[in-house]
Scaffold this motif. Structure first.
Motif, PDB file in Angstrom:
ATOM      1  N   THR A   8      35.535  49.017  17.291  1.00 24.57           N
ATOM      2  CA  THR A   8      36.285  50.164  16.777  1.00 24.57           C
ATOM      3  C   THR A   8      37.661  50.277  17.426  1.00 24.57           C
ATOM      4  O   THR A   8      37.875  49.793  18.529  1.00 24.57           O
ATOM      5  N   ALA A   9      38.560  50.936  16.724  1.00 20.56           N
ATOM      6  CA  ALA A   9      39.872  51.264  17.305  1.00 20.56           C
ATOM      7  C   ALA A   9      39.692  52.448  18.234  1.00 20.56           C
ATOM      8  O   ALA A   9      39.039  53.421  17.888  1.00 20.56           O
ATOM      9  N   GLY A  10      40.264  52.357  19.437  1.00 17.75           N
ATOM     10  CA  GLY A  10      40.122  53.455  20.386  1.00 17.75           C
ATOM     11  C   GLY A  10      41.087  54.591  20.114  1.00 17.75           C
ATOM     12  O   GLY A  10      40.885  55.707  20.578  1.00 17.75           O
ATOM     13  N   GLN A  11      42.131  54.300  19.352  1.00 16.48           N
ATOM     14  CA  GLN A  11      43.156  55.311  19.107  1.00 16.48           C
ATOM     15  C   GLN A  11      42.613  56.492  18.318  1.00 16.48           C
ATOM     16  O   GLN A  11      41.880  56.320  17.351  1.00 16.48           O
ATOM     17  N   ILE A  69      46.744  43.554  20.860  1.00 15.36           N
ATOM     18  CA  ILE A  69      46.928  43.968  19.466  1.00 15.36           C
ATOM     19  C   ILE A  69      45.910  45.056  19.189  1.00 15.36           C
ATOM     20  O   ILE A  69      44.698  44.832  19.228  1.00 15.36           O
ATOM     21  N   SER A  70      46.419  46.248  18.950  1.00 16.38           N
ATOM     22  CA  SER A  70      45.539  47.392  18.716  1.00 16.38           C
ATOM     23  C   SER A  70      44.714  47.164  17.449  1.00 16.38           C
ATOM     24  O   SER A  70      45.244  46.775  16.419  1.00 16.38           O
ATOM     25  N   THR A  71      43.402  47.387  17.568  1.00 15.89           N
ATOM     26  CA  THR A  71      42.522  47.210  16.407  1.00 15.89           C
ATOM     27  C   THR A  71      42.837  48.259  15.349  1.00 15.89           C
ATOM     28  O   THR A  71      43.020  49.427  15.669  1.00 15.89           O
ATOM     29  N   ILE A  98      32.694  51.171  21.628  1.00 15.95           N
ATOM     30  CA  ILE A  98      33.610  52.315  21.618  1.00 15.95           C
ATOM     31  C   ILE A  98      34.253  52.480  22.999  1.00 15.95           C
ATOM     32  O   ILE A  98      33.825  51.857  23.973  1.00 15.95           O
ATOM     33  N   GLY A  99      35.265  53.333  23.062  1.00 16.43           N
ATOM     34  CA  GLY A  99      35.985  53.568  24.313  1.00 16.43           C
ATOM     35  C   GLY A  99      37.472  53.725  24.035  1.00 16.43           C
ATOM     36  O   GLY A  99      37.934  53.430  22.929  1.00 16.43           O
ATOM     37  N   ASP A 100      38.203  54.170  25.052  1.00 15.24           N
ATOM     38  CA  ASP A 100      39.637  54.420  24.895  1.00 15.24           C
ATOM     39  C   ASP A 100      40.391  53.179  24.431  1.00 15.24           C
ATOM     40  O   ASP A 100      39.923  52.048  24.606  1.00 15.24           O
ATOM     41  N   SER A 101      41.559  53.427  23.868  1.00 13.63           N
ATOM     42  CA  SER A 101      42.421  52.332  23.430  1.00 13.63           C
ATOM     43  C   SER A 101      42.884  51.515  24.637  1.00 13.63           C
ATOM     44  O   SER A 101      43.261  52.067  25.661  1.00 13.63           O
ATOM     45  N   GLY A 102      42.800  50.216  24.528  1.00 22.06           N
ATOM     46  CA  GLY A 102      43.328  49.339  25.568  1.00 22.06           C
ATOM     47  C   GLY A 102      42.373  49.011  26.712  1.00 22.06           C
ATOM     48  O   GLY A 102      42.775  48.368  27.674  1.00 22.06           O
TER      49      GLY A 102
END
Lengths: 200, 201
Positions: A65-68, A39-41, A15-19
């Motif tokens: 996981t996606a961070g968004q 490429i955003s998950t 886990i964690g912020d996007s990017g």
């Protein structure tokens, strides 16, 4: 009776912020490769890697996981089944470091109480763009009593070490079982019904 | 009562007050009052000085013309004021209606407007995404299990003795036969109830 390809199955979560590089960290560990294109998950994905620790073959099922924010309702439902969680921030992104407390709260709210946690400060190859000193990462990890590594998926720094350390910490807590009594259900929360990998 | 008194007071003051009024407050009635006053004055003049009557009547025509112009102007300005008032009231009502309907139309706070002509517009719900991801991950697990199993056979960890093949054949027969029965049953049912097919599907 047929032989199994592994003795234990651990479910880990990134886990964690996007990017910040969660997918890259995982890709480096599972495929020993690196790709710079971002490429955003989408929601959630996973990879498998089998490692050998203390003479035991351990299959790691690592959920990425996606961070968004927009995927959070999906991703938080995967916390519960995780035995280990890697919280990743980006040493060149102050915001991703500030958000650590938010991610830790998420763990408290959604994950098992005895989950093994680990903090990773990724992109440590980009020293010229660093905004989060290593000491700050160490300090926050100490405050929460969790392990900390600075990593680089790109330069392959500490990636394997981080995963193996987390797996070892989980293994230490895992009650010793007879080789054939392994029934680790990693499906909870993930919707994957049963990892009944009775190979052969 | 008060209005009656006002009217009486105005009557007592006479039409002369129209001349003291602010030009922008003038009504058509005021213009008529002015017209009356000027007419009375002109009448007085022509009575007392017979010699100037033709001059006075010339002047009278001019004054009438000016008063007509004034009438038209006052009329128009009061009309446009009336129009603006009506328009203002209509707009007020429109704004109130929009504010009331707003949230339902998706323009309220925390609402998003979706451009239906955008090919890349959001279309699917979070639940649908969740379902697709779960199915993807489920299939991925199955694939990995199958790959593992294949690897086992390839590397010779599992020999393929005859009894295993027999087991597989038995299993496949067991799984096959009920399906065959089922399909036979279905076809019988189908033929019996073929007239219902159209309704059901």
């Amino acid at each position: 009776m047929a032989k199994k390809t592994y003795d234990l199955l651990f479910k880990l979560l990134l886990i964690g912020d996007s990017g910040v590089g969660k997918t890259c960290v995982l890709f480096r560990f599972s495929d020993d490769a690196f790709n710079t294109t971002f490429i955003s998950t989408i929601g959630i994905d996973f990879k498998i890697k089998t490692v050998e620790l203390q003479g035991k073959k351990i299959k790691l099922q690592i959920w990425d996981t996606a961070g968004q924010e927009r995927f959070h309702t999906i991703t938080t439902s995967y916390y519960r089944g995780a035995m280990g969680i890697m919280l990743v921030y980006d040493i060149t992104n102050a915001k991703s470091f500030e958000n650590i407390s938010k991610w830790l709260r998420n763990i408290d709210e959604h994950a098992n109480e005895d989950v093994e946690r680990m903090l990773l400060g990724n992109k440590c190859d980009m020293e010229d763009k660093r905004v989060v000193p290593k000491a700050k990462g160490e300090q926050i990890a100490r405050e929460h009593g969790i392990r900390f590594f600075e990593t680089s998926a790109k330069a392959n720094v500490n990636i394997e070490k981080a995963f193996l350390t987390l797996a070892e910490d989980i293994l230490r807590k895992t009650p010793v079982k007879e080789p054939n009594s392994e029934n680790v259900d990693i499906s909870s929360g993930g919707g994957v019904t049963g990892w009944k990998s009775k190979c052969c | 009562m008060e209005t009656e008194q006002d009217e009486v007071a105005q009557d007592e003051l006479g039409p002369e007050i129209a001349l003291d009024k602010d030009p922008f407050q003038l009504t058509v009635e005021d213009v008529y009052d002015i017209s009356h006053i000027v007419g009375q004055d002109l009448l007085k003049i022509s009575r007392e000085a017979r010699g100037v009557s033709s001059l006075v009547s010339d002047l009278q025509f001019k004054i009438v013309r000016v008063l007509e112009m004034l009438e038209a102007l006052v009329n128009q300005s009061s009309l446009s004021a009336e129009e603006l008032k009506m328009e203002r009231d209509n707009l007020k009502a429109e704004v109130e209606r929009l504010l009331k309907d707003g949230p339902q139309m998706g323009v309220g706070p925390d609402k998003m407007v979706i451009d239906l002509t955008d090919p890349n517009r959001p279309r699917f719900t979070l639940q649908e995404l969740r379902d697709v991801l779960q199915e993807r991950n489920k299939l991925k697990v199955k694939l990995l299990v199958a790959q593992d199993e294949l690897q086992c056979y390839k590397s010779g960890i599992i020999p393929s003795p005859d009894d295993q093949i027999v087991t597989l054949e038995n299993e496949s027969m067991i799984t096959c036969s009920p399906r065959e029965n089922e399909s036979k049953e279905k076809s019988t049912v189908k033929s019996l109830f073929s007239f219902k097919q159209g309704k059901q599907t």
